[in-house]
Write a protein that holds these residues in place. Structure first.
Motif, PDB file in Angstrom:
ATOM      1  N   CYS A 267      12.434  41.667  -9.681  1.00  0.00           N
ATOM      2  CA  CYS A 267      12.602  41.478 -11.075  1.00  0.00           C
ATOM      3  C   CYS A 267      13.661  42.579 -11.418  1.00  0.00           C
ATOM      4  CB  CYS A 267      11.242  41.531 -11.877  1.00  0.00           C
ATOM      5  SG  CYS A 267      10.756  43.333 -11.950  1.00  0.00           S
ATOM      6  N   LYS A 268      13.559  43.685 -11.277  1.00  0.00           N
ATOM      7  CA  LYS A 268      14.656  44.847 -11.608  1.00  0.00           C
ATOM      8  C   LYS A 268      14.259  44.910 -13.382  1.00  0.00           C
ATOM      9  CE  LYS A 268      18.082  44.432  -8.253  1.00  0.00           C
ATOM     10  NZ  LYS A 268      19.613  44.123  -7.857  1.00  0.00           N
ATOM     11  N   CYS A 272       7.358  43.495 -11.446  1.00  0.00           N
ATOM     12  CA  CYS A 272       6.773  42.804 -10.398  1.00  0.00           C
ATOM     13  C   CYS A 272       6.061  43.905  -9.388  1.00  0.00           C
ATOM     14  CB  CYS A 272       7.626  42.278  -9.567  1.00  0.00           C
ATOM     15  SG  CYS A 272       8.869  42.906  -8.910  1.00  0.00           S
ATOM     16  N   GLY A 273       6.590  45.069  -9.340  1.00  0.00           N
ATOM     17  CA  GLY A 273       5.874  46.178  -8.536  1.00  0.00           C
ATOM     18  C   GLY A 273       6.636  46.434  -7.207  1.00  0.00           C
ATOM     19  N   CYS A 275       9.348  46.978  -5.825  1.00  0.00           N
ATOM     20  CA  CYS A 275      10.267  48.113  -5.838  1.00  0.00           C
ATOM     21  C   CYS A 275       9.527  49.561  -5.715  1.00  0.00           C
ATOM     22  CB  CYS A 275      11.359  48.259  -6.583  1.00  0.00           C
ATOM     23  SG  CYS A 275      10.782  48.787  -8.493  1.00  0.00           S
ATOM     24  N   CYS A 307      13.339  50.622  -9.855  1.00  0.00           N
ATOM     25  CA  CYS A 307      14.179  49.816 -10.520  1.00  0.00           C
ATOM     26  C   CYS A 307      14.473  50.374 -11.984  1.00  0.00           C
ATOM     27  CB  CYS A 307      13.928  48.393 -10.507  1.00  0.00           C
ATOM     28  SG  CYS A 307      12.425  47.913 -11.269  1.00  0.00           S
TER      29      CYS A 307
HETATM   30  S1  FES Z   1      11.933  45.083  -8.836  1.00  0.00           S
HETATM   31 FE1  FES Z   1      10.408  44.563  -9.836  1.00  0.00          FE
HETATM   32  S2  FES Z   1       9.271  46.170 -10.674  1.00  0.00           S
HETATM   33 FE2  FES Z   1      11.198  47.095  -9.526  1.00  0.00          FE
END
Ligand code: FES
Length: 326
Positions: A267-268, A272-273, A275, A307
């Motif tokens: 998701c950046k 979503c967690g 990364c 992110c």
């Molecule tokens: S890419 Fe989703 S929380 Fe960092």
């Protein structure tokens, strides 16, 4: 690394200033079918910061319309470069954007809805207000701003909602009391929130404190808002001599990937967690800007979402992947 992102070429059709420091951009993808996208959707925009490609995520304003996709960008004082890039664009500029995607799930079957927007957080909330007002739902929007002069879309919202729009303007001494507000809303209300991280934390505490189920508080976030100023910090890689500088305009994720320490991501936006990487040592302070980890997990500082989260000082991390092994 990117997942589930389809990039499409688009053109900036027009711009207009909504308030001091807030500009609306109308963007039309080359292949635009005006198909409805869910309210609360966002797009990613490819921007250039200091000559390097970066991605910024912006909420789409309002329900789907045939003219194109609307976003509103606040020229942030502590910008990491994305808003500066957007603001120097002129109509006709070519852009790369992603297809609209929504992470804000709205359950349309409720009797009552409480919408809360802080500042530029009005962007995803605007479409929800539009859709709920059109459906004749019981909806009230609480809009917290520094002053009415700095509030985007105020006239549109007033026309749409009438006295169901409550403006909490700081310069009028009308600060939003989230504890009092959430204590007053009926059980079964769905709350939709978008605002800065500190306000989101206050909203979560107030919502739970008032006895509402946490899943009934849905939110969108600003990936860029934290509790510490956006400054340069340093990241050491465990078991290596590598120490990287994360400048204020780049994310830790981008710098790690550019240096060969690949970190997967999706998701950046801190949601979503994917990364998340292990933190081994903190010499300073971590500014957790994600909404993935719980308060308890954030306090333990064992992981960081690369992110969006940042730090002050130097942190040592373990990406489990060595640059020399790639
Ligand atoms: S890419 Fe989703 S929380 Fe960092």
């Amino acid at each position: 690394m990117r997942f589930i992102e389809t990039w499409i070429p688009a053109t900036l059709v027009s711009m207009r200033d909504l308030a001091p420091g807030i500009r609306e951009f109308l963007i039309r993808p080359d292949q635009f079918d005006a198909a409805a996208y869910p309210v609360g959707s966002h797009i990613n925009v490819s921007v250039t910061v200091d000559g390097l490609p970066e991605t910024r995520s912006y909420s789409l304003v309002g329900e789907a319309c045939s003219a194109g996709l609307k976003i509103a960008v606040r020229r942030a004082e502590d910008s990491r470069g994305g808003s500066r890039y957007m603001w120097q664009l002129a109509p006709g500029a070519r852009l790369d954007i992603t297809q609209p995607a929504s992470l804000l799930a709205v359950d349309w079957a409720r009797e009552n809805y409480c919408l809360i927007a802080g500042g530029i957080g009005i962007t995803p909330i605007f479409g929800a207000a539009q859709a709920l007002a059109r459906r004749g739902a019981g909806v009230t929007l609480h809009y917290a701003v520094r002053s009415r002069a700095e509030a985007a879309y105020l006239d549109d919202l007033a026309a749409m909602l009438g006295d169901r729009l409550v403006v909490h303007a700081g310069d009028e001494g009308k600060r939003l009391d989230l504890d009092a507000l959430f204590a007053s809303v009926p059980r079964g209300t769905l709350a939709l929130f978008c605002g800065p991280m500190r306000m989101l934390e206050a909203a979560r505490h107030a919502w739970i404190g008032a006895g509402h189920p946490l899943p009934d508080l849905r939110y969108e976030t600003f990936g860029s808002s934290g509790t510490l100023p956006t400054e340069t910090f340093r990241v050491r890689l465990k078991d290596s001599n590598v120490e990287l500088e994360i400048p204020r305009e780049r994310s830790m994720l981008d710098v790690l990937n550019a240096s060969g320490f690949e970190v997967i991501s999706d998701c950046k936006r801190g949601e979503c967690g994917l990364c998340a990487i292990d933190v081994v040592e903190v010499d300073g302070e971590i500014d957790h800007r994600d909404v993935f980890f719980s308060d308890h997990q954030k306090e333990s500082n064992q992981k960081i979402c690369a992110c969006v989260s940042r730090a002050r000082g130097t942190i040592t991390v373990d990406t489990l992947l060595r640059a020399d092994a790639i």
